[in-house]
Design an enzyme around this catalytic site. Sequence first.
Site, PDB file in Angstrom:
ATOM      1  N   SER A 279       0.808  -1.212   0.000  1.00  0.00           N
ATOM      2  CA  SER A 279       0.000   0.000   0.000  1.00  0.00           C
ATOM      3  C   SER A 279       0.844   1.266   0.000  1.00  0.00           C
ATOM      4  O   SER A 279       1.531   1.557  -0.973  1.00  0.00           O
ATOM      5  CB  SER A 279      -0.957  -0.038   1.204  1.00  0.00           C
ATOM      6  OG  SER A 279      -1.932   0.962   1.100  1.00  0.00           O
TER       7      SER A 279
ATOM      8  N   ASP B  92      10.374   5.203 -10.143  1.00  0.00           N
ATOM      9  CA  ASP B  92      10.015   5.885 -11.384  1.00  0.00           C
ATOM     10  C   ASP B  92      10.911   7.090 -11.643  1.00  0.00           C
ATOM     11  O   ASP B  92      11.266   7.377 -12.802  1.00  0.00           O
ATOM     12  CB  ASP B  92       8.555   6.325 -11.346  1.00  0.00           C
ATOM     13  CG  ASP B  92       7.594   5.188 -11.671  1.00  0.00           C
ATOM     14  OD1 ASP B  92       8.069   4.042 -11.844  1.00  0.00           O
ATOM     15  OD2 ASP B  92       6.373   5.429 -11.756  1.00  0.00           O
TER      16      ASP B  92
ATOM     17  N   LYS C 167      -0.590  -4.100  -3.312  1.00  0.00           N
ATOM     18  CA  LYS C 167      -1.883  -3.526  -2.933  1.00  0.00           C
ATOM     19  C   LYS C 167      -1.957  -2.118  -3.516  1.00  0.00           C
ATOM     20  O   LYS C 167      -1.460  -1.162  -2.938  1.00  0.00           O
ATOM     21  CB  LYS C 167      -2.056  -3.476  -1.412  1.00  0.00           C
ATOM     22  CG  LYS C 167      -3.406  -2.898  -0.965  1.00  0.00           C
ATOM     23  CD  LYS C 167      -3.527  -2.924   0.552  1.00  0.00           C
ATOM     24  CE  LYS C 167      -4.862  -2.343   0.989  1.00  0.00           C
ATOM     25  NZ  LYS C 167      -4.925  -0.878   0.789  1.00  0.00           N
TER      26      LYS C 167
END
Length: 437
Positions: A340, A351, A365
């Site tokens: 999460s 990224d 998740k």
Amino acid sequence: MEYNLNGYLNNTDGNGEQNRKEDEGKNRKSFRNGMISGALLCLLILCCIYTVRQLCSIHRMRMEKILSQETTKEQDNLVNDMTMKKLEVIEQAISDYYYQEDIKTADLIDGMYQGVVASLGDPYSTYYTEDDLEDLMEQTEGIYYGIGAYVGMDAQTGMAYISGVFEGTPAEEAGLRDGDVIYMVNEEPMQGMELSDIVGRIKGEEGTKVQLTIYREGEADYLQIPVERRKIESPTVKYELYDNKVGYIQITEFDDITVDQFAEAMAALSEQGMEGLVLDLRANPGGNLSAVVEIARQILPEGLIVYTEDREGNRTEYSCDGKSVFDEPLAVLINGYSASASEILAGAIKDYGIGELIGTTTFGKGIVQKVMSLSDGTALKLTVSTYFTPKGNNIHGIGIEPDDVYEFDSEEYYENGYDNQLEYAKKVIGDKIKEKK
């Protein structure tokens, strides 16, 4: 008819036969015209009857369709006459036949609400009673009475497990480990129970004990572990600086207090001369979206941190101004229990390429829940959206792959206290610090 008959009988002269034939011809023509008119009239009547029947049939079909639509519409609603009547029958059956007599109506009502939410088949959507909501608020604040361990829920097996152990707490003293599956609490099986119910049974009054039956991988039988309950002030951030100027920050969960704790840790390490950082998100089950966004703003460059999309495709973006970007060597430790909010932070770091992810694939998740308070003091937690990393990756059910796969040696850790993943990450960052010089 009497006139024609008398004329026919009295005409016996030479012209009588011809007159008779003419009369017969007229009669046959009149009879034929009558037959045709009658047939046409019957046909007209039949057409009228058919038309009326068709109109009645069309009207009946239209009414049946309307009634069917109304019935279907009513059945599509959870609360309707049919469900209320059936509920009354069930309640009466329980009252008349259930073998235990001490059934509380309040418990039945709570069970009904919980059942409605459970029917969604989403392990992250939950109905909270007043007590459950109070426990949730305690966890968010970071102070509660318990054993000092994080408890998570495996969505595939439906079993609760220890997802983190606080240092210096009863859980650590009792020997609980990350990944221990909670089979029973005080000899009560936990299969099929909500996570909030399991946590509620583990917590309790200060000074009392809770008996945990644990399944641990590699053990031949279940482990019986008694753990004392104490007041736990949940430290969500732990930090230190190593001799090679490598800083270490562990975030165990993203709560309201975590934002300030992380800022304090970063400031303290900077003052001590930190030249690189190992950020440990292993066994971090997640937490508040707002908390992880604020922490991300302390280290990420300018741009998107994460964005969410609801079922209608409405997009909400969370961005960073880049004023506090961390530009020193950075490694992030992750594993299968990183979930999460911890995946949001790890995914953004990956990224943007400002750090190296080390360890094993995260939990996966990629959905967001919202807690909605109800007027009677209860609450509803529902999954409301999916989140995406800055590059648009949806990691739900997939997880985030590390840049450097490095397995954890649990035997070495629990027998000798050696964390092979952490030592490897420290070396990676140490080498990068040397390269910069």
